[in-house]
Design a protein around this motif. Structure first.
Motif, PDB file in Angstrom:
ATOM      1  N   ARG A 124      -5.607   4.167   8.279  1.00 32.56           N
ATOM      2  CA  ARG A 124      -6.720   3.224   8.142  1.00 32.56           C
ATOM      3  C   ARG A 124      -7.263   3.153   6.717  1.00 32.56           C
ATOM      4  NH1 ARG A 124      -9.411   1.095  12.569  1.00 32.56           N
ATOM      5  NH2 ARG A 124      -8.544   1.667  14.587  1.00 32.56           N
ATOM      6  N   ARG A 125      -7.131   4.225   5.959  1.00 32.49           N
ATOM      7  CA  ARG A 125      -7.644   4.224   4.587  1.00 32.49           C
ATOM      8  C   ARG A 125      -6.601   3.768   3.575  1.00 32.49           C
ATOM      9  NH1 ARG A 125      -9.858  10.110   3.888  1.00 32.49           N
ATOM     10  NH2 ARG A 125      -8.028  10.550   5.190  1.00 32.49           N
ATOM     11  N   LEU A 126      -5.412   3.412   4.048  1.00 34.96           N
ATOM     12  CA  LEU A 126      -4.336   2.922   3.183  1.00 34.96           C
ATOM     13  C   LEU A 126      -3.944   3.941   2.119  1.00 34.96           C
ATOM     14  CD1 LEU A 126      -5.521  -0.771   2.640  1.00 34.96           C
ATOM     15  CD2 LEU A 126      -3.587  -0.019   4.014  1.00 34.96           C
ATOM     16  N   ARG A 127      -4.055   5.204   2.463  1.00 39.00           N
ATOM     17  CA  ARG A 127      -3.649   6.234   1.505  1.00 39.00           C
ATOM     18  C   ARG A 127      -2.139   6.442   1.547  1.00 39.00           C
ATOM     19  NH1 ARG A 127      -5.393  11.225   2.498  1.00 39.00           N
ATOM     20  NH2 ARG A 127      -5.729  11.812   0.324  1.00 39.00           N
ATOM     21  N   ARG A 128      -1.544   6.215   2.700  1.00 36.75           N
ATOM     22  CA  ARG A 128      -0.102   6.378   2.875  1.00 36.75           C
ATOM     23  C   ARG A 128       0.448   5.144   3.585  1.00 36.75           C
ATOM     24  NH1 ARG A 128      -2.506  11.308   4.327  1.00 36.75           N
ATOM     25  NH2 ARG A 128      -1.849  13.069   2.999  1.00 36.75           N
ATOM     26  N   LEU A 129       1.591   4.657   3.107  1.00 37.62           N
ATOM     27  CA  LEU A 129       2.248   3.519   3.736  1.00 37.62           C
ATOM     28  C   LEU A 129       3.705   3.860   3.990  1.00 37.62           C
ATOM     29  CD1 LEU A 129       0.917   0.499   1.621  1.00 37.62           C
ATOM     30  CD2 LEU A 129       0.036   1.356   3.806  1.00 37.62           C
ATOM     31  N   LEU A 171     -10.180  -3.497   7.448  1.00 32.96           N
ATOM     32  CA  LEU A 171      -8.860  -3.477   6.821  1.00 32.96           C
ATOM     33  C   LEU A 171      -8.850  -4.350   5.572  1.00 32.96           C
ATOM     34  CD1 LEU A 171      -5.856  -2.769   6.770  1.00 32.96           C
ATOM     35  CD2 LEU A 171      -5.457  -4.674   8.348  1.00 32.96           C
ATOM     36  N   SER A 172      -9.427  -5.546   5.650  1.00 33.60           N
ATOM     37  CA  SER A 172      -9.450  -6.444   4.499  1.00 33.60           C
ATOM     38  C   SER A 172     -10.196  -5.828   3.332  1.00 33.60           C
ATOM     39  CB  SER A 172     -10.102  -7.783   4.882  1.00 33.60           C
ATOM     40  OG  SER A 172      -9.334  -8.449   5.867  1.00 33.60           O
ATOM     41  N   GLN A 173     -11.309  -5.194   3.609  1.00 35.03           N
ATOM     42  CA  GLN A 173     -12.094  -4.568   2.542  1.00 35.03           C
ATOM     43  C   GLN A 173     -11.321  -3.420   1.905  1.00 35.03           C
ATOM     44  OE1 GLN A 173     -16.051  -3.358   3.667  1.00 35.03           O
ATOM     45  NE2 GLN A 173     -16.272  -2.002   1.907  1.00 35.03           N
ATOM     46  N   MET A 222      -5.427  -2.328  -3.010  1.00 39.98           N
ATOM     47  CA  MET A 222      -4.276  -3.154  -3.366  1.00 39.98           C
ATOM     48  C   MET A 222      -4.650  -4.422  -4.131  1.00 39.98           C
ATOM     49  SD  MET A 222      -1.769  -1.418  -2.117  1.00 39.98           S
ATOM     50  CE  MET A 222      -1.391  -0.197  -0.839  1.00 39.98           C
ATOM     51  N   GLY A 223      -5.940  -4.691  -4.275  1.00 41.67           N
ATOM     52  CA  GLY A 223      -6.355  -5.901  -4.955  1.00 41.67           C
ATOM     53  C   GLY A 223      -6.085  -7.124  -4.101  1.00 41.67           C
ATOM     54  N   ASP A 224      -5.702  -8.213  -4.759  1.00 46.31           N
ATOM     55  CA  ASP A 224      -5.468  -9.471  -4.052  1.00 46.31           C
ATOM     56  C   ASP A 224      -4.019  -9.662  -3.646  1.00 46.31           C
ATOM     57  OD1 ASP A 224      -8.145 -10.239  -4.301  1.00 46.31           O
ATOM     58  OD2 ASP A 224      -7.803 -11.068  -6.296  1.00 46.31           O
ATOM     59  N   ARG A 225      -3.172  -8.671  -3.905  1.00 44.20           N
ATOM     60  CA  ARG A 225      -1.765  -8.813  -3.572  1.00 44.20           C
ATOM     61  C   ARG A 225      -1.580  -8.794  -2.066  1.00 44.20           C
ATOM     62  NH1 ARG A 225       1.878  -8.379  -7.929  1.00 44.20           N
ATOM     63  NH2 ARG A 225       3.350  -8.926  -6.282  1.00 44.20           N
ATOM     64  N   PRO A 226      -0.864  -9.776  -1.512  1.00 41.83           N
ATOM     65  CA  PRO A 226      -0.617  -9.773  -0.072  1.00 41.83           C
ATOM     66  C   PRO A 226       0.397  -8.686   0.293  1.00 41.83           C
ATOM     67  CG  PRO A 226       0.568 -11.571  -1.100  1.00 41.83           C
ATOM     68  CD  PRO A 226      -0.274 -10.958  -2.180  1.00 41.83           C
ATOM     69  N   PRO A 227       0.477  -8.350   1.566  1.00 45.77           N
ATOM     70  CA  PRO A 227       1.410  -7.314   2.006  1.00 45.77           C
ATOM     71  C   PRO A 227       2.849  -7.798   2.037  1.00 45.77           C
ATOM     72  CG  PRO A 227       0.177  -8.175   3.871  1.00 45.77           C
ATOM     73  CD  PRO A 227      -0.389  -8.826   2.652  1.00 45.77           C
ATOM     74  N   ILE A 228       3.548  -7.615   0.936  1.00 44.93           N
ATOM     75  CA  ILE A 228       4.970  -7.936   0.831  1.00 44.93           C
ATOM     76  C   ILE A 228       5.685  -6.609   0.613  1.00 44.93           C
ATOM     77  CG2 ILE A 228       6.741  -9.257  -0.366  1.00 44.93           C
ATOM     78  CD1 ILE A 228       4.515 -11.175  -1.266  1.00 44.93           C
ATOM     79  N   ALA A 229       6.283  -6.084   1.663  1.00 44.46           N
ATOM     80  CA  ALA A 229       6.745  -4.699   1.658  1.00 44.46           C
ATOM     81  C   ALA A 229       7.729  -4.394   0.533  1.00 44.46           C
ATOM     82  CB  ALA A 229       7.359  -4.350   3.019  1.00 44.46           C
ATOM     83  N   HIS A 230       8.642  -5.300   0.243  1.00 45.68           N
ATOM     84  CA  HIS A 230       9.676  -4.978  -0.735  1.00 45.68           C
ATOM     85  C   HIS A 230       9.146  -4.939  -2.164  1.00 45.68           C
ATOM     86  CE1 HIS A 230       9.895  -9.446  -0.897  1.00 45.68           C
ATOM     87  NE2 HIS A 230      10.190  -9.234  -2.170  1.00 45.68           N
TER      88      HIS A 230
END
Length: 201
Positions: free
Chosen positions: A160-165, A14-16, A22-30
């Motif tokens: 898992r591939r972060l294609r859709r959130l 997941l981290s990779q 998403m780069g280094d941006r943390p998961p901040i949904a808004h």
């Protein structure tokens, strides 16, 4: 049952994938809609953009709308679910019963310092927990209901591939589709659930 090695392998993957997409941006949904407007759409949970349910019928409507879009995004895929807790110290506080119930089996993935523009003196650390799960309509009722009632926030559901959130919040959900074409299909299919505001919010 997943072993400790399985969990570590999932977190590493997941981290990779997160860094790649998403780069280094943390998961901040808004913040996601601002950064990914080309594939973003927002749906409201109740008619006339009403924010909170007043009765059981409206609570059912909220869940039905969530599951309709989730089904179209993820079908029979496994998904990850991220939930968050907050503390004034770098170390997370013990999780309360609600957080454990809405994201069972989740483990700590990422902790980061959060900024509060309204109170720059306030130090808040966000702790993101993640679990992977198979799901079906009805299986996320506790999670989605807690979000709808503003008892949980910064929730992220994705493949898992972060294609859709899928980013539920109290009042609706933000969707990041694969691309603008998929976003447009979703938007047109559920046009009655869109905001009347020119920005789409």
């Amino acid at each position: 049952m997943a072993t400790g090695e399985d969990v570590l392998r999932d977190l590493s993957s997941l981290s990779q994938t997160w860094r790649e997409r998403m780069g280094d941006r943390p998961p901040i949904a808004h913040e996601f809609p601002t950064e990914h407007r080309d594939r973003w759409v927002r749906f409201h949970s109740l008619p006339e953009s009403k924010r909170y349910a007043s009765d059981a019928a409206e609570r059912r409507t909220i869940l039905e709308r969530h599951y309709a879009v989730l089904g179209e995004l993820f079908g029979g895929e496994d998904v990850f679910i991220m939930t968050s807790t907050w503390s004034t110290t770098p170390e997370p506080e013990p999780r309360d019963r609600l957080d454990l119930r809405i994201n069972p089996g989740s483990v700590l993935w990422w902790s980061f310092l959060s900024e509060d523009d309204s109170n720059p003196d306030l130090v808040v650390h966000t702790h993101v927990y993640v679990a992977w799960t198979g799901w079906s309509a009805g299986s996320l009722n506790r999670l989605l209901s807690a979000v709808a009632e503003y008892r949980a926030g910064n929730v992220v559901i994705g493949d898992r591939r972060l294609r859709r959130l899928y980013l539920p919040y109290d009042g609706g959900a933000d969707v990041l589709a694969v691309d603008s074409a998929e976003r447009d299909v979703l938007r047109d299919r559920h046009s009655a659930w869109l905001s009347g505001h020119p920005s789409g919010r």
